[in-house]
Write a protein that holds these residues in place. Structure first.
Motif, mmCIF file in Angstrom:
data_model
loop_
_atom_site.group_PDB
_atom_site.id
_atom_site.type_symbol
_atom_site.label_atom_id
_atom_site.label_comp_id
_atom_site.label_asym_id
_atom_site.label_seq_id
_atom_site.Cartn_x
_atom_site.Cartn_y
_atom_site.Cartn_z
ATOM 1 N N ILE A 95 1.026 -1.022 -0.012
ATOM 2 C CA ILE A 95 -0.038 0.210 -0.090
ATOM 3 C C ILE A 95 0.921 1.302 -0.189
ATOM 4 O O ILE A 95 0.590 1.589 -0.520
ATOM 5 N N GLY A 96 2.469 0.919 0.914
ATOM 6 C CA GLY A 96 2.879 2.495 1.075
ATOM 7 C C GLY A 96 3.037 2.534 -0.343
ATOM 8 O O GLY A 96 3.363 3.798 -0.872
ATOM 9 N N PHE A 97 4.122 1.690 -1.286
ATOM 10 C CA PHE A 97 4.399 1.923 -2.459
ATOM 11 C C PHE A 97 3.647 2.753 -3.458
ATOM 12 O O PHE A 97 4.883 3.065 -3.779
ATOM 13 N N SER A 98 2.266 1.999 -3.546
ATOM 14 C CA SER A 98 1.791 2.133 -4.546
ATOM 15 C C SER A 98 1.642 3.595 -4.004
ATOM 16 O O SER A 98 0.828 4.509 -5.409
ATOM 17 N N THR A 99 1.017 4.490 -2.467
ATOM 18 C CA THR A 99 0.889 4.787 -2.742
ATOM 19 C C THR A 99 1.635 6.355 -3.163
ATOM 20 O O THR A 99 1.586 7.501 -2.882
ATOM 21 N N CYS A 100 3.072 6.255 -2.807
ATOM 22 C CA CYS A 100 3.798 6.023 -2.900
ATOM 23 C C CYS A 100 4.567 7.122 -4.618
ATOM 24 O O CYS A 100 4.616 8.212 -4.573
ATOM 25 N N VAL A 101 4.038 6.344 -5.256
ATOM 26 C CA VAL A 101 3.803 5.913 -6.139
ATOM 27 C C VAL A 101 3.612 7.194 -7.444
ATOM 28 O O VAL A 101 3.181 8.189 -7.745
ATOM 29 N N GLY A 102 1.713 6.525 -6.125
ATOM 30 C CA GLY A 102 0.862 7.661 -6.654
ATOM 31 C C GLY A 102 0.694 9.545 -6.252
ATOM 32 O O GLY A 102 0.603 10.093 -7.346
#
Length: 110
Positions: A95-102
């Motif tokens: 979740i953190g990686f996808s949120t950070c990329v977003g």
């Protein structure tokens, strides 16, 4: 010798005939999903804080916090021998990686 007298006698550790659990003392299988919930709340809190400061390099700090959060989660999973800590570390990573990329794409990229 009655059943009640037999229960009061000390039993050998290796005695297989001894019923270790009686009545309400049976072990229950409880999952500690609170660990995962608290980790998701912490992830959401610091991600929102860093997303508000995305123009000042908040995405980089968010990535560092996510990395540290995952490493600490793995260490605690090993220390407590708990699958819930490993599950929460995996969820924080995904979740953190996808949120950070977003957030990085919205704020101008990394």
């Amino acid at each position: 010798m009655t059943e009640e007298d037999n229960n009061n006698l000390p039993h050998n550790v290796g005695d297989e005939n001894v019923n270790k659990f009686s009545g309400d003392d049976k072990p229950t299988k409880k999952f500690k999903m609170g660990v995962v919930g608290y980790n998701m709340i912490a992830l959401a809190a610091y991600t929102i804080i860093f997303a508000l400061s995305a123009k000042q390099g908040g995405v980089i700090f968010d990535a560092l916090f996510i990395f540290a959060h995952v490493i600490i989660g793995i260490i605690l999973a090993i220390a407590f021998r708990s699958w819930m800590w490993l599950l929460s570390a995996l969820m924080v990573l995904i979740i953190g990686f996808s949120t950070c990329v977003g957030i990085g794409n919205l704020g101008g990229g990394l």
